[in-house]
Write an enzyme that holds these catalytic residues in place. Structure first.
Site, PDB file in Angstrom:
ATOM      1  N   THR A   1     -30.563  61.075  43.115  1.00 47.48           N
ATOM      2  CA  THR A   1     -30.326  59.980  42.181  1.00 47.48           C
ATOM      3  C   THR A   1     -28.827  59.696  42.119  1.00 47.48           C
ATOM      4  O   THR A   1     -28.009  60.515  42.540  1.00 47.48           O
ATOM      5  CB  THR A   1     -30.852  60.333  40.782  1.00 47.48           C
TER       6      THR A   1
ATOM      7  N   LYS B   1     -29.213  49.883  18.727  1.00 46.00           N
ATOM      8  CA  LYS B   1     -29.742  50.040  17.380  1.00 46.00           C
ATOM      9  C   LYS B   1     -28.746  49.464  16.380  1.00 46.00           C
ATOM     10  O   LYS B   1     -27.697  50.044  16.116  1.00 46.00           O
ATOM     11  CB  LYS B   1     -29.995  51.523  17.080  1.00 46.00           C
TER      12      LYS B   1
ATOM     13  N   TRP C   1     -34.001  47.732  16.502  1.00 43.56           N
ATOM     14  CA  TRP C   1     -33.787  47.792  17.948  1.00 43.56           C
ATOM     15  C   TRP C   1     -33.563  46.398  18.525  1.00 43.56           C
ATOM     16  O   TRP C   1     -34.334  45.468  18.257  1.00 43.56           O
ATOM     17  CB  TRP C   1     -34.987  48.424  18.639  1.00 43.56           C
TER      18      TRP C   1
ATOM     19  N   GLU D   1     -38.112  58.500  41.258  1.00 49.57           N
ATOM     20  CA  GLU D   1     -39.102  59.559  41.063  1.00 49.57           C
ATOM     21  C   GLU D   1     -40.530  59.110  41.356  1.00 49.57           C
ATOM     22  O   GLU D   1     -41.454  59.925  41.301  1.00 49.57           O
ATOM     23  CB  GLU D   1     -39.018  60.075  39.624  1.00 49.57           C
TER      24      GLU D   1
END
Length: 537
Positions: A177, A434, A439, A324
């Site tokens: 990654t 936030k 959110w 993944e």
């Protein structure tokens, strides 16, 4: 009954029988048939045996997108060894870490990357053999002791190497990654996993009746680096289908456009930033891209960019997956009854993550793993199961356990799913902003702001705020002759009034910048941006 293991070598049976003379092209330098490439793969195997390589050895590759890389995709795993694809965009220190962590003992190295390896050579005690690759140029002098040059290495061997059967659960590949959340993590796949991903993703790509599909008469050119998640697994798919393949080497707009035109390329895949580069270059050069099909992934496909591509005659649609997940989980393909891409609803579907491909179990869950309704409104983390998802991270049991908490792979993406199975990603868990306990989606804000006249590129991050906790900061690359901040503010207000984004998005601050930091695979590096703008407002 004799067993038939799911090995990568089995992907060659059909193309050799049905398309042995099909072409595999490298830039403007080389043309090979499928039969010739397979013969070269055999000589590759013989060369590994002659050098005493063992099954389960790790062989690393640093190359541009090429026929050689395709040969490595097959020959190394077919031998029983593990292919390690080196991310050439990482820092030298990170490259040294990945080579050492993977336990690579051999490196196939393009001449362009010799200076990088020279700078870390002393830190690579595990690399015992070097094979250099050169594009019709003399191999440069180097402090590295090359054991051979790639073409000579293959030419020294005889045809007809026999790749034996072995356990389909043998590790085939590993890569790392990009390391935006610490040191790079190793992701690995078995033969069985890659064959199943090839079959499922290939079925999905070829299933639609007309649009958003690949087929056996296509001409394929990757625009995603082959070091990154097996170029999304698509080279395996197109090899199985016997499709003509074109490999561009180092990405340069003029060469890419030339290959599309001269080789009649019809299908590719890339990140949004590269699509934007291609559209700009094509318009400047007067190149007609009608008939080109492009899967967009890596980050959200902005609707304004998709509309521009569609207006130029490009069949443009999104896909979704992770390092993944091998990577394809979903594709944004339309039903035959919804093929007008210019309606707002249809354009939104083409730009969403799409619907699950065969064998993928996709769920939206809350913090205690309770599934949420597929009503287009209920949101949660996207989790997945499929037979090809990575089993974990190499030598990292803690991160592997977190990845598979509750027996589902956790994507760390937040999304919703509608009743027709279309997945809409609203943000990364770590990128949601936030504001006063509410959110705000950075992706929704970015989608709104990309539609403002004069905005060339945008990234939205949360920055500390003494009153609100966090506030959105929109970093904008703009055309100063066209852009007005008041128009951006009005656009945010319009989306708030529609209910598309929460009212606290009205606290968004705007900052014009010259560039926006990207990761090594072209994604916006929000971790780096948050670090840069971390001072409380």
């Amino acid at each position: 009954m004799t067993s038939y293991p799911l090995l990568l070598k089995q992907l060659w049976h059909t193309p050799l029988a049905n398309a042995a003379n099909q072409e595999i092209v490298y830039r403007d330098q080389l043309r090979l048939s499928y039969r010739q490439v397979y013969d070269r793969i055999g000589r590759f195997g013989a060369a590994l045996a002659a050098y005493g390589l063992q099954q389960n050895d790790v062989i690393a590759v640093m190359d541009h997108d090429s026929h050689r890389y395709l040969e490595c995709y097959f020959a190394i795993p077919m031998y029983g060894a593990t292919l390690m694809t080196v991310n050439t965009k990482l820092t030298p220190t990170q490259i040294a870490y990945t080579l050492n962590h993977s336990r690579a003992s051999m490196l196939l190295l393009h001449a362009d990357f010799i200076p990088i390896i020279e700078s870390i050579h002393a830190e690579l005690p595990g690399i015992q053999k070097y094979i250099v690759m050169a594009d019709k140029t003399a191999v440069p002098q180097s402090i590295l002791q090359f054991d051979n040059e790639y073409e000579c290495w293959l030419a020294d061997q005889k045809d007809g190497f026999n790749f034996s059967d072995f356990d389909e659960n043998t590790r085939a590949t590993t890569f790392y990654t990009t390391g935006t959340t610490g040191v790079p993590k190793g992701v690995y796949y078995t033969h069985r996993q890659l064959v199943l991903h090839t079959l499922a993703a290939g079925m999905a790509l070829t299933a639609p009746a007309a649009q958003q599909r690949f087929h056996s008469e296509d001409v394929y050119m990757p625009l995603t680096p082959m070091f990154h998640v097996h170029a999304w697994g698509i080279p395996y798919i197109v090899t199985l289908l016997g499709i003509k393949q074109v490999y561009p080497g180092r990405y340069a707009p003029d060469m890419l456009l030339r290959l599309i035109r001269e080789e009649q390329v019809t299908c590719s895949h890339c990140v949004p930033t590269l699509l934007k580069m291609m559209l700009t270059a094509a318009q400047a050069a007067g190149v007609d891209l009608r008939g080109w099909k492009v899967v967009i992934g890596g980050s959200a496909l902005p609707q304004v960019l998709a509309r521009q591509a569609l207006e130029m005659g490009i069949d443009c649609f999104a896909g979704y997956g992770l390092s993944e997940t091998a990577p394809i989980l979903t594709l944004a393909q339309l039903n035959a009854t919804a093929q007008d891409p210019m309606t707002d609803d249809t354009l939104a579907k083409l730009c969403c993550a799409g619907r699950a491909i065969p064998l993928v179990d996709l769920q939206i869950v809350d913090e205690v793993m309770q599934s949420q309704a597929h009503d287009g409104q209920s949101s949660g983390e996207i989790v997945a199961r499929a037979p090809w998802l990575t089993h974990g991270y190499l030598d990292n049991t803690e991160a592997s356990a977190a990845l598979w908490r509750g027996d589902y792979l956790h994507t760390q993406d937040i999304g919703t799913m509608d009743s027709n199975g279309y997945l809409y990603i609203t943000d990364r868990l770590k990128d949601v902003i936030k504001v006063a306990g509410e959110w705000v989606s950075s992706l929704e804000l970015e989608n709104a702001l990309t539609q403002v006249i004069g905005v060339k590129e945008v990234a939205v991050i949360g920055v500390p705020d003494k009153r609100w906790g966090e506030c959105p900061l929109a970093l904008l690359i703009v055309d100063n002759n066209l852009f007005k901040e008041s128009a951006a503010q009005e656009q945010v207000r319009l989306f708030v009034d529609r209910g598309s984004i929460p009212k606290h998005a009205l606290l968004t601050q705007f900052k014009q910048v010259e560039n926006i930091i990207k990761t090594s695979v072209g994604k916006i590096d929000k971790k780096a941006l948050r670090a840069e703008y971390a001072v409380a407002q």
